[in-house]
Design a protein around this motif. Structure first.
Motif, PDB file in Angstrom:
ATOM      1  N   TYR A 229       0.912  -1.242  -0.034  1.00 41.92           N
ATOM      2  CA  TYR A 229       0.145  -0.091   0.084  1.00 41.92           C
ATOM      3  C   TYR A 229       0.766   1.243   0.072  1.00 41.92           C
ATOM      4  CZ  TYR A 229      -3.550  -3.566   1.800  1.00 41.92           C
ATOM      5  OH  TYR A 229      -4.178  -4.843   1.641  1.00 41.92           O
ATOM      6  N   GLU A 230       0.180   2.385  -0.304  1.00 44.48           N
ATOM      7  CA  GLU A 230       0.937   3.588  -0.377  1.00 44.48           C
ATOM      8  C   GLU A 230       0.234   4.716   0.231  1.00 44.48           C
ATOM      9  OE1 GLU A 230       1.883   4.539  -4.310  1.00 44.48           O
ATOM     10  OE2 GLU A 230       3.242   2.734  -4.826  1.00 44.48           O
ATOM     11  N   GLY A 231       0.863   5.656   0.769  1.00 37.26           N
ATOM     12  CA  GLY A 231       0.384   6.922   1.137  1.00 37.26           C
ATOM     13  C   GLY A 231      -0.299   6.824   2.409  1.00 37.26           C
ATOM     14  N   ASP A 232      -0.994   7.791   2.888  1.00 39.86           N
ATOM     15  CA  ASP A 232      -1.662   7.938   4.241  1.00 39.86           C
ATOM     16  C   ASP A 232      -2.652   6.940   4.187  1.00 39.86           C
ATOM     17  OD1 ASP A 232      -0.181  10.061   5.142  1.00 39.86           O
ATOM     18  OD2 ASP A 232      -1.396  11.391   5.225  1.00 39.86           O
ATOM     19  N   ASP A 233      -3.503   6.619   3.126  1.00 42.45           N
ATOM     20  CA  ASP A 233      -4.469   5.844   3.275  1.00 42.45           C
ATOM     21  C   ASP A 233      -3.866   4.218   3.766  1.00 42.45           C
ATOM     22  OD1 ASP A 233      -6.116   7.419   2.487  1.00 42.45           O
ATOM     23  OD2 ASP A 233      -6.139   6.772   0.465  1.00 42.45           O
ATOM     24  N   GLY A 234      -2.484   3.742   3.194  1.00 47.00           N
ATOM     25  CA  GLY A 234      -1.912   2.644   3.609  1.00 47.00           C
ATOM     26  C   GLY A 234      -1.408   2.653   5.167  1.00 47.00           C
ATOM     27  N   ILE A 235      -1.110   3.852   5.746  1.00 50.28           N
ATOM     28  CA  ILE A 235      -0.878   3.842   7.014  1.00 50.28           C
ATOM     29  C   ILE A 235      -2.063   3.590   7.858  1.00 50.28           C
ATOM     30  CG2 ILE A 235      -0.064   5.341   8.849  1.00 50.28           C
ATOM     31  CD1 ILE A 235       1.820   6.515   7.202  1.00 50.28           C
ATOM     32  N   GLU A 236      -3.055   4.285   7.461  1.00 48.27           N
ATOM     33  CA  GLU A 236      -4.568   4.175   8.018  1.00 48.27           C
ATOM     34  C   GLU A 236      -4.933   2.854   8.081  1.00 48.27           C
ATOM     35  OE1 GLU A 236      -9.028   5.958   8.513  1.00 48.27           O
ATOM     36  OE2 GLU A 236      -7.555   6.654   6.852  1.00 48.27           O
ATOM     37  N   LEU A 237      -4.788   1.961   6.907  1.00 50.16           N
ATOM     38  CA  LEU A 237      -5.376   0.587   6.755  1.00 50.16           C
ATOM     39  C   LEU A 237      -4.406  -0.317   7.754  1.00 50.16           C
ATOM     40  CD1 LEU A 237      -6.224  -1.347   3.645  1.00 50.16           C
ATOM     41  CD2 LEU A 237      -4.471  -2.422   5.280  1.00 50.16           C
ATOM     42  N   VAL A 238      -3.220  -0.038   7.978  1.00 56.21           N
ATOM     43  CA  VAL A 238      -2.238  -0.806   8.863  1.00 56.21           C
ATOM     44  C   VAL A 238      -2.735  -0.504  10.463  1.00 56.21           C
ATOM     45  CG1 VAL A 238      -0.228  -0.838   9.977  1.00 56.21           C
ATOM     46  CG2 VAL A 238      -0.200  -1.099   7.407  1.00 56.21           C
TER      47      VAL A 238
ATOM     48  N   ARG B   3      -5.997   0.329  11.454  1.00 51.26           N
ATOM     49  CA  ARG B   3      -6.982  -0.093  11.627  1.00 51.26           C
ATOM     50  C   ARG B   3      -7.054  -1.744  11.728  1.00 51.26           C
ATOM     51  NH1 ARG B   3     -11.064   3.515  11.982  1.00 51.26           N
ATOM     52  NH2 ARG B   3     -10.686   5.539  10.847  1.00 51.26           N
ATOM     53  N   ASP B   4      -6.160  -2.139  10.918  1.00 51.10           N
ATOM     54  CA  ASP B   4      -6.095  -3.589  10.824  1.00 51.10           C
ATOM     55  C   ASP B   4      -5.549  -4.146  12.145  1.00 51.10           C
ATOM     56  OD1 ASP B   4      -6.206  -6.283   9.567  1.00 51.10           O
ATOM     57  OD2 ASP B   4      -4.040  -6.223   9.066  1.00 51.10           O
ATOM     58  N   LEU B   5      -4.513  -3.196  12.717  1.00 56.43           N
ATOM     59  CA  LEU B   5      -4.044  -3.564  14.225  1.00 56.43           C
ATOM     60  C   LEU B   5      -5.083  -3.632  15.361  1.00 56.43           C
ATOM     61  CD1 LEU B   5      -0.623  -1.569  14.341  1.00 56.43           C
ATOM     62  CD2 LEU B   5      -0.949  -3.795  15.065  1.00 56.43           C
ATOM     63  N   LEU B   6      -5.941  -2.409  15.089  1.00 62.33           N
ATOM     64  CA  LEU B   6      -7.047  -2.622  16.118  1.00 62.33           C
ATOM     65  C   LEU B   6      -8.113  -3.892  15.790  1.00 62.33           C
ATOM     66  CD1 LEU B   6      -8.020   1.230  16.052  1.00 62.33           C
ATOM     67  CD2 LEU B   6      -6.719   0.026  17.904  1.00 62.33           C
TER      68      LEU B   6
ATOM     69  N   PRO C   3      -5.611  10.219  13.902  1.00 61.00           N
ATOM     70  CA  PRO C   3      -4.978  10.833  15.002  1.00 61.00           C
ATOM     71  C   PRO C   3      -5.787  10.414  16.423  1.00 61.00           C
ATOM     72  CG  PRO C   3      -6.731  12.427  13.754  1.00 61.00           C
ATOM     73  CD  PRO C   3      -6.232  11.315  12.920  1.00 61.00           C
ATOM     74  N   ASN C   4      -6.691   9.480  16.064  1.00 65.26           N
ATOM     75  CA  ASN C   4      -7.549   9.161  17.256  1.00 65.26           C
ATOM     76  C   ASN C   4      -7.085   7.591  17.673  1.00 65.26           C
ATOM     77  OD1 ASN C   4      -8.884  11.574  17.949  1.00 65.26           O
ATOM     78  ND2 ASN C   4     -10.583  10.908  16.443  1.00 65.26           N
ATOM     79  N   PHE C   5      -6.008   6.952  16.910  1.00 60.18           N
ATOM     80  CA  PHE C   5      -5.790   5.824  17.026  1.00 60.18           C
ATOM     81  C   PHE C   5      -5.463   5.363  18.464  1.00 60.18           C
ATOM     82  CE2 PHE C   5      -2.132   2.649  17.433  1.00 60.18           C
ATOM     83  CZ  PHE C   5      -3.063   1.419  16.823  1.00 60.18           C
ATOM     84  N   THR C   6      -4.566   6.137  19.041  1.00 58.87           N
ATOM     85  CA  THR C   6      -4.105   5.790  20.622  1.00 58.87           C
ATOM     86  C   THR C   6      -5.351   5.804  21.435  1.00 58.87           C
ATOM     87  OG1 THR C   6      -1.948   6.741  20.298  1.00 58.87           O
ATOM     88  CG2 THR C   6      -2.809   6.241  22.657  1.00 58.87           C
ATOM     89  N   ARG C   7      -6.335   6.849  21.352  1.00 59.46           N
ATOM     90  CA  ARG C   7      -7.306   6.679  22.081  1.00 59.46           C
ATOM     91  C   ARG C   7      -8.273   5.447  21.886  1.00 59.46           C
ATOM     92  NH1 ARG C   7     -11.001  11.715  21.120  1.00 59.46           N
ATOM     93  NH2 ARG C   7      -8.881  12.608  21.579  1.00 59.46           N
ATOM     94  N   GLU C   8      -8.515   5.162  20.674  1.00 55.88           N
ATOM     95  CA  GLU C   8      -9.386   4.032  20.107  1.00 55.88           C
ATOM     96  C   GLU C   8      -8.598   2.633  20.863  1.00 55.88           C
ATOM     97  OE1 GLU C   8     -12.373   2.041  18.794  1.00 55.88           O
ATOM     98  OE2 GLU C   8     -12.280   4.123  18.946  1.00 55.88           O
ATOM     99  N   ARG C   9      -7.251   2.490  20.790  1.00 54.69           N
ATOM    100  CA  ARG C   9      -6.481   1.611  21.293  1.00 54.69           C
ATOM    101  C   ARG C   9      -6.833   1.108  22.723  1.00 54.69           C
ATOM    102  NH1 ARG C   9      -2.333   0.917  24.171  1.00 54.69           N
ATOM    103  NH2 ARG C   9      -1.585   2.908  23.879  1.00 54.69           N
ATOM    104  N   ILE C  10      -6.719   2.324  23.366  1.00 50.60           N
ATOM    105  CA  ILE C  10      -7.041   2.409  24.916  1.00 50.60           C
ATOM    106  C   ILE C  10      -8.460   2.019  25.292  1.00 50.60           C
ATOM    107  CG2 ILE C  10      -6.932   3.699  26.997  1.00 50.60           C
ATOM    108  CD1 ILE C  10      -4.571   5.342  25.746  1.00 50.60           C
ATOM    109  N   LYS C  11      -9.208   2.494  24.393  1.00 48.46           N
ATOM    110  CA  LYS C  11     -10.872   2.375  24.644  1.00 48.46           C
ATOM    111  C   LYS C  11     -10.989   0.590  24.438  1.00 48.46           C
ATOM    112  CE  LYS C  11     -15.353   3.382  22.638  1.00 48.46           C
ATOM    113  NZ  LYS C  11     -15.813   4.028  21.487  1.00 48.46           N
ATOM    114  N   ARG C  12     -10.264   0.039  23.718  1.00 47.11           N
ATOM    115  CA  ARG C  12     -10.447  -1.437  23.268  1.00 47.11           C
ATOM    116  C   ARG C  12      -9.613  -2.155  24.369  1.00 47.11           C
ATOM    117  NH1 ARG C  12     -11.445  -2.547  17.097  1.00 47.11           N
ATOM    118  NH2 ARG C  12     -12.354  -0.694  16.360  1.00 47.11           N
ATOM    119  N   GLY C  13      -8.841  -1.788  25.228  1.00 48.96           N
ATOM    120  CA  GLY C  13      -8.052  -2.327  26.099  1.00 48.96           C
ATOM    121  C   GLY C  13      -7.070  -3.321  25.442  1.00 48.96           C
ATOM    122  N   ILE C  14      -6.517  -2.543  24.511  1.00 49.43           N
ATOM    123  CA  ILE C  14      -5.429  -3.246  23.674  1.00 49.43           C
ATOM    124  C   ILE C  14      -4.090  -2.957  24.128  1.00 49.43           C
ATOM    125  CG2 ILE C  14      -4.213  -3.476  21.410  1.00 49.43           C
ATOM    126  CD1 ILE C  14      -6.904  -3.272  20.201  1.00 49.43           C
TER     127      ILE C  14
END
Length: 249
Positions: free
Chosen positions: A120-129, A131-134, A162-173
């Motif tokens: 993947y490329e670009g910011d879309d590729g980063i976001e995909l990774v 979200r896949d992590l979560l 930008p809300n990745f860390t907040r979402e990770r914590i919310k899910r207890g990961i």
């Protein structure tokens, strides 16, 4: 009507011509095809076809008046009914994908499919990774995932999410991070250890979340390039290396 409102109507599978026709008819009240075409700016032939399409969707009706048909817009509440019907159909499709279609497709997928490595490329590729992590680690949040990252990439990592860390914590990961170079914010459910890094170290980010390993680097002009490897064997080896290094620091 605002641009945002028109965009919302487009989500109801109403194309631009249908939206214009409905809005024109809503403004006019009961009207002939000629008057609707004049108000919407669409030619009469296309207006007639569009009115038939809208009638099929239940948001326009008509009645005879002499030898002509007069069309009228249904109450805007019908649009909500249309949205709710679409939402219900989409939910049913998602349930069927989850319970039947996806499991069936996975059984037919070759274990040696080139899809095991994806680019993947670009910011879309980063976001995909991210979200896949979560989604992947939410199944076992206590186990979490492991990361090796360099200082030069960290400033680009959460730009598209930008809300990745907040979402990770919310899910207890949980996450363990080996940070190369100083910096990096402390956060809940995160352990961090630092590795020394030279000033010339390349920007990179490696996430290990078995059976996957994701790697992000920056090409020219800080353009993100992403690789996801879906391999239990590779993920196991990378996790072993990470755990060994973690224990030595």
């Amino acid at each position: 009507m605002t641009t945002k409102a028109i965009a919302a109507l487009r989500h109801l599978d109403l194309d631009e011509r249908q939206v214009k026709t409905y809005l024109a008819l809503l403004k006019l009240g009961p009207a002939s095809i000629r008057d609707i075409a004049a108000e919407s700016g669409i030619n009469r032939g296309s207006t007639y076809e569009t009115l038939k399409q809208l009638a099929t969707k239940g948001v326009v009706s008509y009645f005879p008046k002499g030898k002509r048909r007069v069309f009228q817009a249904e109450d805007p509440d019908r649009l909500l009914n249309l949205a709710e019907s679409k939402q219900q159909a989409l939910k049913q499709a998602v349930d069927q994908l989850r319970s039947e279609i996806i499991p069936s497709l996975k059984q037919t997928q070759s274990p040696l499919s080139p899809g095991n490595v994806r680019f993947y490329e670009g910011d879309d590729g980063i976001e995909l990774v991210l979200r896949d992590l979560l989604e992947s680690t939410a199944k076992d949040p206590e186990r979490g995932y492991s990361v090796i990252s360099t200082k030069s990439l960290r400033e680009h990592l959460y730009r598209p999410f930008p809300n990745f860390t907040r979402e990770r914590i919310k899910r207890g990961i949980k996450v363990r991070v080996l940070a190369m170079g100083e910096g990096g914010d402390e956060a809940e459910l995160a352990e961090r250890k630092w590795l020394p890094a030279g000033t010339a170290s390349d920007a990179s980010y490696i996430a290990i979340y078995p059976p996957k390993v994701a790697m992000i680097s920056l090409a020219a002009q800080n353009y993100p390039v992403v690789v996801i490897i879906d391999s239990a064997a590779i993920a196991y080896t990378q996790q072993l290396l990470f755990d060994t290094l973690w224990g030595l620091i």
